[in-house]
Design a protein around this motif. Structure first.
Motif, short mmCIF file in Angstrom:
data_model
loop_
_atom_site.label_atom_id
_atom_site.label_comp_id
_atom_site.label_asym_id
_atom_site.label_seq_id
_atom_site.Cartn_x
_atom_site.Cartn_y
_atom_site.Cartn_z
N THR A 96 0.79 -1.23 0.00
CA THR A 96 0.00 0.00 0.00
C THR A 96 0.82 1.28 0.00
O THR A 96 0.28 2.36 -0.18
CB THR A 96 -0.90 0.06 1.25
N GLU A 112 0.36 4.86 9.39
CA GLU A 112 -0.65 3.94 9.90
C GLU A 112 -2.01 4.09 9.22
O GLU A 112 -2.79 3.15 9.19
CB GLU A 112 -0.79 4.11 11.43
N SER A 113 -2.28 5.26 8.66
CA SER A 113 -3.59 5.44 8.03
C SER A 113 -3.65 4.76 6.66
O SER A 113 -4.71 4.65 6.06
CB SER A 113 -3.94 6.92 7.91
N CYS A 115 -1.97 1.67 6.32
CA CYS A 115 -1.59 0.27 6.60
C CYS A 115 -2.85 -0.60 6.61
O CYS A 115 -3.81 -0.30 7.32
CB CYS A 115 -0.87 0.18 7.93
N ILE A 116 -2.85 -1.70 5.82
CA ILE A 116 -4.00 -2.60 5.81
C ILE A 116 -3.82 -3.75 6.80
O ILE A 116 -4.68 -4.62 6.92
CB ILE A 116 -4.31 -3.17 4.41
N GLY A 117 -2.66 -3.79 7.46
CA GLY A 117 -2.43 -4.84 8.46
C GLY A 117 -2.28 -6.22 7.85
O GLY A 117 -2.76 -7.20 8.40
N CYS A 118 -1.61 -6.32 6.69
CA CYS A 118 -1.44 -7.63 6.06
C CYS A 118 -0.30 -8.41 6.70
O CYS A 118 -0.26 -9.63 6.58
CB CYS A 118 -1.20 -7.48 4.55
N VAL A 138 -2.86 -2.49 12.97
CA VAL A 138 -1.84 -1.87 12.10
C VAL A 138 -0.46 -2.25 12.60
O VAL A 138 -0.29 -2.67 13.74
CB VAL A 138 -1.95 -0.33 12.05
N MET A 139 0.53 -2.12 11.71
CA MET A 139 1.88 -2.52 12.05
C MET A 139 2.57 -1.42 12.85
O MET A 139 2.50 -0.25 12.49
CB MET A 139 2.66 -2.81 10.76
N LEU B 58 -6.69 -9.47 7.10
CA LEU B 58 -6.19 -8.09 7.14
C LEU B 58 -6.70 -7.37 8.39
O LEU B 58 -7.82 -7.59 8.84
CB LEU B 58 -6.65 -7.31 5.91
N LEU B 66 -5.82 0.44 -1.56
CA LEU B 66 -4.46 1.00 -1.59
C LEU B 66 -3.44 -0.05 -2.04
O LEU B 66 -2.36 0.30 -2.52
CB LEU B 66 -4.08 1.50 -0.19
#
Lengths: 248, 290
Positions: A96, A112-113, A115-118, A138-139, B58, B66
């Motif tokens: 992203t 962080e806004s 970040c999709i947290g994959c 989030v990471m 996710l 994104l």
């Protein structure tokens, strides 16, 4: 952008002295304290007072035992946080653009806004420097206290990362490792600062100073002859007891 | 590595779905109308179902758009871009077959290439990881592509092709396992290089940073899989390749074909579970786990 910069103007980072670190975890606490209250999502804890506590930390102190061929083992406390690698694999894998390396000072950050947290960046990091926050999704990672080091509202002596500011042993140093004349670069030169997992090709900016060899006492010990065991063979009652027990 | 069900379902189903799309794009089988509709519906259900399932792990799926932006460096982003391109191209090609009975060959071939491109991108997400020596090999994309093409042939009813490709996929699988078992030792990364302390003696993890668990331990030091690895490998081999192949030898019937497909799917799922569960991440070294 997740394309790494060709070069950065400065290479801000930490130098960690494994000879001096006493393993008090003060850096862990101050890191968590500062970073949970300031930039980005708080560093959450899960079940903090329960049976299975767990939480997000940007800096953790391991302890290792090194056993030489001869002599006593040495215990080494080993703080570990993001090494702000020049060739940061965590940045290029980000789909992203949330992860990036700053051109001006080389700090690796997460927006962080975006970040999709994959979690892929955490997979790509060999050092375990990135942790997904279980509450926020989030990471999280060390920001080198980017909100302290440039913060003109703080007194000048506080404009260093929280871990460096708090270390009671003076085991943590902060500076520009891209400038050969900086104090940290000289320290690395003098003490043989090393990279962690150099074979991974990440080119870490942070350096670790190896523990110095232990002192050897080579004075003559004048009392030694008087402390030799006086009786090789036990005599009298103890001698009789020893022989009798031996026969049983 | 922690074997997240969403990722296992995703790579298994979408691999099969994109494999079927590749065969359909090349005109095997040459179908139109309702039959074509059924084939495309199955392929899209698998491919899209897999993609949707992958968003379940996710932290913020609402920002998933994104993920199409960083294709210059990120294999995950490339996978997103190529998969959507595949689905769009194949939708047009499929519409031609279903509604007009027309086979726009060039479009189909482009769609087939894109389908396999998607599978390649998925495999590269893992094959690029220096941190997981078991994955870091060209054999990983080879394995993913072989499984996709063989499974696709099975679903597309290409019996002859499947009878050739299933043994080849099995061979790729065995090769991948054999190389993988020695990969961590081969990589040269040890606790000594991880800490830089190897010069003076033997390094041992004395104490973890915290008494509790953490994200790194949960995500990267999964160990249950290794205990049953041999059994699971046998199951994967049997269900994924041996049983479907044996069923193909028998006289063709739709019921047997369905069993062959389901058996193959279960075998691939077992193999994919092991793909994650057996993978050792170098960060485990810091916790004395390797």
């Amino acid at each position: 952008m997740t394309t790494l910069p060709e070069k950065t103007d400065r290479k801000l980072g930490l130098v960690i002295d494994l000879d001096t670190c006493v393993g008090c975890h003060a850096c862990v606490v101050s890191c968590k304290g500062w970073n949970t209250e300031n930039y980005g999502a708080p560093l959450s804890d899960q079940d903090p007072y329960g049976a299975d506590p767990s939480g997000t930390f940007l800096n953790r102190v391991h302890s290792y035992e090194v056993q030489p061929e001869e002599g006593a083992a040495q215990l080494i406390h080993f703080p570990k946080s993001c090494l702000h690698c020049e060739d940061a694999p965590c940045v290029t894998v980000c789909p992203t653009g949330a992860s990036y390396k700053r051109v001006e000072d080389g700090i690796v950050l997460v927006n962080e806004s975006a970040c999709i947290g994959c979690g892929l960046c955490a997979w790509a990091c060999p050092y375990g420097a990135r942790e997904m926050d279980a509450a926020e999704g989030v990471m999280k990672k060390c920001t080198l206290c980017v909100d302290r080091i440039y913060n003109v509202n703080l007194p000048e002596e506080d404009r260093v990362p929280a871990c460096v500011r708090t270390c009671p042993a003076g085991a943590r140093h902060f500076g520009d490792l891209g400038d050969p004349e900086s104090d940290v670069s000289k320290l690395v030169e003098e003490r043989g600062g090393m990279d962690l997992m150099p074979e991974q090709g990440t080119k870490p900016v942070n350096k670790y100073l190896p523990p110095r060899p232990k002192d050897e006492l080579d004075q003559v010990d004048v009392l030694a002859p008087y402390l030799q065991p006086v009786a090789e063979e036990p005599k009298g009652f103890i001698g009789w007891l020893d022989r009798t027990l031996e026969k049983l | 590595m922690h074997p997240a069900p969403s990722v296992i379902i995703f790579t298994t189903l979408s691999g099969l779905g994109f494999g079927l799309l590749a065969w359909l794009g090349l005109g095997f089988p040459e179908v139109t109308g309702w039959v074509a509709f059924t084939f495309f519906a199955i392929a899209y259900a698998l491919a899209v179902g897999g993609l949707v399932s992958s968003t379940f792990h996710l932290g913020h799926p609402e920002r998933a758009l994104l993920a199409f932006t960083q294709w210059r460096t990120s294999w995950l982003s490339r996978e997103g871009v190529v998969s959507v391109a595949t689905l769009l191209v194949m939708a047009v090609y499929g519409a031609g077959l279903v509604f007009w009975g027309e086979s726009w060959r060039l479009l189909g071939v482009i769609g087939a290439v894109l389908s396999l491109g998607t599978v390649f991108c998925t495999a590269m997400i893992y094959a690029q990881m220096d941190t997981v020596p078991r994955w870091k090999t060209p054999l990983t994309p080879l394995l993913y592509l072989m499984l996709s093409v063989a499974g696709g042939a099975l679903l597309a009813g290409q019996v002859k092709a499947a009878m050739l490709l299933l043994p080849l996929a099995a061979a790729a699988q065995v090769l991948w396992w054999m190389r993988g078992d020695g990969a961590f030792a081969q990589s040269g990364t040890t606790l000594a290089t991880a800490t830089g302390l190897g010069g003076t003696g033997k390094v041992r993890s004395f104490e973890h940073p915290h008494t509790g668990s953490n994200y790194l331990l949960r995500e990267f030091t999964f160990q249950v899989g290794r205990k049953h690895a041999t059994k699971l490998r046998s199951i994967a081999m049997l269900l994924g390749y041996v049983l479907p192949f044996s069923l193909l030898i028998m006289p063709f019937s739709h019921a047997l074909a369905l069993v062959a497909v389901l058996s193959h799917l279960a075998g691939v799922a077992a193999s994919r579970w092991l793909f994650f569960a057996e993978a050792e991440h170098v960060v485990g070294l810091y916790y004395g786990k390797r």
